[in-house]
Structure formats: structure tokens, C-alpha cells
Motif scaffolding. Structure first.
Motif: not given
Length: 84
Positions: A80-84
Motif C-alpha cells: 500500500x505504500x506509495x511508489x516513488x
């Protein structure tokens, strides 16, 4: 269990759980998470009573792989972490 679940039954498990299966399972658990509705928890993806077939399948795969709840939560948070 929803009436469609009674007709279709459970999704089959892979013969052995690979790292790829773990990725699919984490995605299934993440996408098919619970959402509160007036009639009770429902799958936020398909509105079936929670846990839906795909959520149950994902949890069974992760359990068979031997992952602890803490490890599963870490994988979900990573997913669920935003991708960079």
C-alpha cells in the motif's frame, strides 16, 4: 458465506506456494479488504460479505507459506505504500 460462494466454493490452492503466489495473495488481501456497511463488513472491491473468496484465498496462501500476522501486515503495508 454468500450464495455465490456456496455455488462456486473455495478457490483452489497452488500445489506449493511460491514467492509469486505470496505476491498475488498480498494483492488479494489488500484489494479485497473489509469496508463497513450498514448490513456489516463487505469487501471493498466486490461488495460480497467479508471475507470474500479472494480474501480468504489470499489468507490461506499466506498461512500455508508460514507467515506470521506481523509479517503479513508488513507485506500489506509495503504493497500500500506509495511508489516513488
Amino acid at each position: 458465506m454468500d450464495s455465490i460462494d456456496e455455488v462456486l466454493g473455495e478457490l483452489p490452492m497452488p500445489p506449493y506456494v511460491t514467492a509469486e503466489d505470496v505476491g498475488f495473495a498480498v494483492r488479494a488481501v489488500t484489494v479485497h479488504a473489509a469496508e463497513q456497511w450498514p448490513e456489516g463488513p463487505r469487501c471493498r472491491n466486490d461488495r460480497a460479505p467479508h471475507p470474500c473468496r479472494l480474501h480468504r484465498w489470499g489468507r490461506r496462501v499466506l498461512d500455508r507459506r508460514g507467515l506470521s500476522d506481523r509479517q503479513v501486515q508488513a507485506l500489506i503495508a509495503e504493497q500500500e505504500a506509495p511508489r516513488k
